[in-house]
Design a protein around this motif. Sequence first.
Motif, mmCIF file in Angstrom:
data_model
loop_
_atom_site.group_PDB
_atom_site.id
_atom_site.type_symbol
_atom_site.label_atom_id
_atom_site.label_comp_id
_atom_site.label_asym_id
_atom_site.label_seq_id
_atom_site.Cartn_x
_atom_site.Cartn_y
_atom_site.Cartn_z
ATOM 1 N N ALA A 238 0.830 -1.205 0.000
ATOM 2 C CA ALA A 238 0.000 0.000 0.000
ATOM 3 C C ALA A 238 0.867 1.260 0.000
ATOM 4 C CB ALA A 238 -0.933 -0.004 1.213
ATOM 5 N N ALA A 239 1.962 1.224 0.747
ATOM 6 C CA ALA A 239 2.870 2.375 0.805
ATOM 7 C C ALA A 239 3.581 2.578 -0.532
ATOM 8 C CB ALA A 239 3.888 2.177 1.929
ATOM 9 N N LYS A 240 3.964 1.471 -1.179
ATOM 10 C CA LYS A 240 4.630 1.590 -2.486
ATOM 11 C C LYS A 240 3.699 2.185 -3.531
ATOM 12 C CE LYS A 240 8.164 -2.035 -2.166
ATOM 13 N NZ LYS A 240 8.686 -3.296 -2.783
ATOM 14 N N VAL A 241 2.422 1.761 -3.506
ATOM 15 C CA VAL A 241 1.458 2.303 -4.463
ATOM 16 C C VAL A 241 1.242 3.791 -4.202
ATOM 17 C CG1 VAL A 241 -0.963 2.239 -5.199
ATOM 18 C CG2 VAL A 241 0.311 0.110 -4.912
ATOM 19 N N GLY A 248 3.902 10.280 -9.585
ATOM 20 C CA GLY A 248 3.489 10.238 -10.990
ATOM 21 C C GLY A 248 4.016 9.045 -11.759
ATOM 22 N N ARG A 249 4.382 7.983 -11.036
ATOM 23 C CA ARG A 249 4.875 6.777 -11.704
ATOM 24 C C ARG A 249 3.712 5.801 -11.936
ATOM 25 N NH1 ARG A 249 7.851 3.821 -8.463
ATOM 26 N NH2 ARG A 249 7.664 5.023 -6.521
ATOM 27 N N PRO A 250 3.719 5.092 -13.067
ATOM 28 C CA PRO A 250 2.584 4.210 -13.370
ATOM 29 C C PRO A 250 2.580 2.936 -12.530
ATOM 30 C CG PRO A 250 4.242 4.064 -15.104
ATOM 31 C CD PRO A 250 4.684 5.166 -14.180
ATOM 32 N N VAL A 251 1.370 2.455 -12.247
ATOM 33 C CA VAL A 251 1.165 1.166 -11.579
ATOM 34 C C VAL A 251 0.726 0.160 -12.638
ATOM 35 C CG1 VAL A 251 -0.203 -0.106 -9.890
ATOM 36 C CG2 VAL A 251 0.581 2.218 -9.366
ATOM 37 N N LEU A 252 1.516 -0.896 -12.799
ATOM 38 C CA LEU A 252 1.262 -1.938 -13.788
ATOM 39 C C LEU A 252 0.846 -3.211 -13.054
ATOM 40 C CD1 LEU A 252 3.681 -2.909 -16.751
ATOM 41 C CD2 LEU A 252 2.027 -4.455 -15.740
ATOM 42 N N ALA A 253 -0.396 -3.623 -13.226
ATOM 43 C CA ALA A 253 -0.897 -4.832 -12.575
ATOM 44 C C ALA A 253 -0.633 -6.040 -13.462
ATOM 45 C CB ALA A 253 -2.393 -4.703 -12.305
ATOM 46 N N VAL A 254 -0.006 -7.057 -12.897
ATOM 47 C CA VAL A 254 0.260 -8.303 -13.624
ATOM 48 C C VAL A 254 -0.901 -9.257 -13.351
ATOM 49 C CG1 VAL A 254 1.799 -10.275 -13.871
ATOM 50 C CG2 VAL A 254 2.746 -7.974 -13.541
ATOM 51 N N ASN A 269 -10.687 7.660 -3.573
ATOM 52 C CA ASN A 269 -9.584 8.513 -4.021
ATOM 53 C C ASN A 269 -8.404 7.723 -4.560
ATOM 54 O OD1 ASN A 269 -10.905 10.959 -3.191
ATOM 55 N ND2 ASN A 269 -10.412 10.404 -1.069
ATOM 56 N N GLY A 270 -8.559 6.399 -4.652
ATOM 57 C CA GLY A 270 -7.482 5.577 -5.171
ATOM 58 C C GLY A 270 -6.416 5.242 -4.139
ATOM 59 N N ARG A 271 -6.719 5.467 -2.852
ATOM 60 C CA ARG A 271 -5.761 5.135 -1.784
ATOM 61 C C ARG A 271 -5.969 3.685 -1.381
ATOM 62 N NH1 ARG A 271 -5.677 5.180 3.882
ATOM 63 N NH2 ARG A 271 -7.887 5.788 3.904
ATOM 64 N N LEU A 272 -4.876 2.921 -1.397
ATOM 65 C CA LEU A 272 -4.956 1.499 -1.077
ATOM 66 C C LEU A 272 -5.054 1.306 0.433
ATOM 67 C CD1 LEU A 272 -4.886 -0.321 -3.531
ATOM 68 C CD2 LEU A 272 -2.609 -1.078 -2.865
ATOM 69 N N ILE A 273 -6.015 0.482 0.859
ATOM 70 C CA ILE A 273 -6.221 0.211 2.272
ATOM 71 C C ILE A 273 -5.707 -1.197 2.567
ATOM 72 C CG2 ILE A 273 -7.926 0.007 4.112
ATOM 73 C CD1 ILE A 273 -9.703 1.881 2.389
ATOM 74 N N PRO A 274 -4.648 -1.347 3.366
ATOM 75 C CA PRO A 274 -4.106 -2.675 3.635
ATOM 76 C C PRO A 274 -5.064 -3.523 4.452
ATOM 77 C CG PRO A 274 -2.990 -1.018 4.966
ATOM 78 C CD PRO A 274 -3.882 -0.277 4.036
ATOM 79 N N GLY A 275 -4.889 -4.854 4.348
ATOM 80 C CA GLY A 275 -5.713 -5.775 5.114
ATOM 81 C C GLY A 275 -6.181 -6.943 4.267
ATOM 82 N N THR A 276 -6.961 -7.829 4.881
ATOM 83 C CA THR A 276 -7.523 -9.002 4.212
ATOM 84 C C THR A 276 -9.038 -8.858 4.152
ATOM 85 O OG1 THR A 276 -5.717 -10.437 4.953
ATOM 86 C CG2 THR A 276 -7.774 -11.511 4.310
ATOM 87 N N ARG A 277 -9.595 -8.969 2.963
ATOM 88 C CA ARG A 277 -11.038 -8.797 2.776
ATOM 89 C C ARG A 277 -11.516 -9.680 1.627
ATOM 90 N NH1 ARG A 277 -8.659 -3.948 3.022
ATOM 91 N NH2 ARG A 277 -8.993 -2.686 4.896
ATOM 92 N N GLY A 278 -12.829 -9.741 1.473
ATOM 93 C CA GLY A 278 -13.432 -10.426 0.339
ATOM 94 C C GLY A 278 -13.854 -9.419 -0.713
ATOM 95 N N THR A 279 -13.894 -9.864 -1.963
ATOM 96 C CA THR A 279 -14.359 -9.001 -3.038
ATOM 97 C C THR A 279 -15.192 -9.794 -4.034
ATOM 98 O OG1 THR A 279 -13.730 -7.515 -4.848
ATOM 99 C CG2 THR A 279 -12.231 -9.338 -4.385
ATOM 100 N N LYS A 288 -14.564 2.923 -13.886
ATOM 101 C CA LYS A 288 -13.479 3.901 -13.829
ATOM 102 C C LYS A 288 -12.372 3.378 -12.910
ATOM 103 C CE LYS A 288 -15.868 6.726 -16.363
ATOM 104 N NZ LYS A 288 -15.522 6.881 -17.800
ATOM 105 N N PHE A 289 -11.206 3.134 -13.479
ATOM 106 C CA PHE A 289 -10.092 2.584 -12.714
ATOM 107 C C PHE A 289 -9.472 3.662 -11.829
ATOM 108 C CE2 PHE A 289 -10.822 -0.478 -15.937
ATOM 109 C CZ PHE A 289 -10.426 -1.690 -15.404
ATOM 110 N N LYS A 290 -9.198 3.292 -10.579
ATOM 111 C CA LYS A 290 -8.696 4.234 -9.590
ATOM 112 C C LYS A 290 -7.204 4.071 -9.320
ATOM 113 C CE LYS A 290 -11.767 2.380 -7.025
ATOM 114 N NZ LYS A 290 -12.606 1.910 -5.897
ATOM 115 N N VAL A 291 -6.669 2.865 -9.529
ATOM 116 C CA VAL A 291 -5.283 2.574 -9.163
ATOM 117 C C VAL A 291 -4.462 2.123 -10.373
ATOM 118 C CG1 VAL A 291 -3.776 1.143 -7.722
ATOM 119 C CG2 VAL A 291 -5.992 1.883 -6.834
ATOM 120 N N VAL A 292 -5.010 1.217 -11.152
ATOM 121 C CA VAL A 292 -4.238 0.552 -12.212
ATOM 122 C C VAL A 292 -4.112 1.458 -13.436
ATOM 123 C CG1 VAL A 292 -4.140 -1.444 -13.746
ATOM 124 C CG2 VAL A 292 -4.973 -1.709 -11.395
#
Length: 343
Positions: A238-241, A248-254, A269-279, A288-292
């Motif tokens: 989360a801190a790296k993202v 202004g560096r791109p995030v590339l999801a593999v 706001n596109g801020r990553l929240i650490p933790g374990t959850r279901g999706t 609309k993509f917020k992170v990738v």
Amino acid sequence: MQTSDFYFELPEELIAQRPSGERGNDKLMFLNKTTGQVEHHKMEDLVDLVAPGTLMIFNDSRVRRSRCYGIKTTSGREQEFMFLNPIGDGSSWNTMVKGAKKVKVGNEYKFTDGSIGVIPEVSEGSEFRTIKFDKPLDEAWFERNGHIPLPPYIRREDDDTDSERYQTVYARETGSAAAPTAGLHFTEPLLQKLKDKGIELAWVTLHVGLGTFLPVREDNIEDHKMHTEYYTVSEETAAKVAKAKAEGRPVLAVGTTSVRTLESASDENGRLIPGTRGTNIFMYPGYKFKVVDQMFTNFHTPESTLIMLVSAFAGKENIMSAYSQAVENKYRFFSYGDCMLIK
């Protein structure tokens, strides 16, 4: 939007039945999502196509030997179970079964090591069943009783090759019922070359459930419901993202699993929240993509939630055109097939 909008003709011979002779020896298509322009490369060219400073996010989930065969104790009939996720202490499991109507409450099944599983309850009309044992199942149980869960479009039994090649080289956290297949193209030397170029690597975990790969049975895609999968995002990732975004560096999801994790774990706001959850996030055109910012992925099945996801990211017309060119140029499709970089 209709499910049929995502159909394309795919010759049977282009569905990869086995991995390439050497890991990473695959074709790579580059798709410019702004112009729709396509370039044809090899996987080894990826280092040249990714800019220094890019943050690449990988899914480190490891595939469990989750396809297990039980013998019905009253009839001797063999029944295939795909173990998806544990319930409670792990003595009960959610499974996906073939011929579900025959798997009824009270049925007992004996597995390879002699253990007995019982069906305690049934959801009528569903391909999913709960199976309960007298003690929790550990990974050693799956090693004794299980097979590598190759997808149904691979029309053969698993063998020793799959034990290695249906895992990524960086797989760590066991729990997936299917491989995060985009990562199968990466080798340790390639990962090192990426780092040497100044490309940053980070990890998330999403345990792939078969719900991702179930067909969309609704005519209107908005009526389709995704099954829940579980992910973990560390504070470090989360801190790296956050740092990459601030700089202004791109995030590339593999892989689409990394995409689903990053988008599920972010706030508005596109801020990553650490933790374990279901999706149960379902991404299709209009999302609309917020992170990738960029994506590396395999080629997906017609009318699937995954082709809808990449269409949301790159534009449906761009994806369908790229897939048409992939067929024309005899790219190999699906889990053991070739790959695509979208940016």
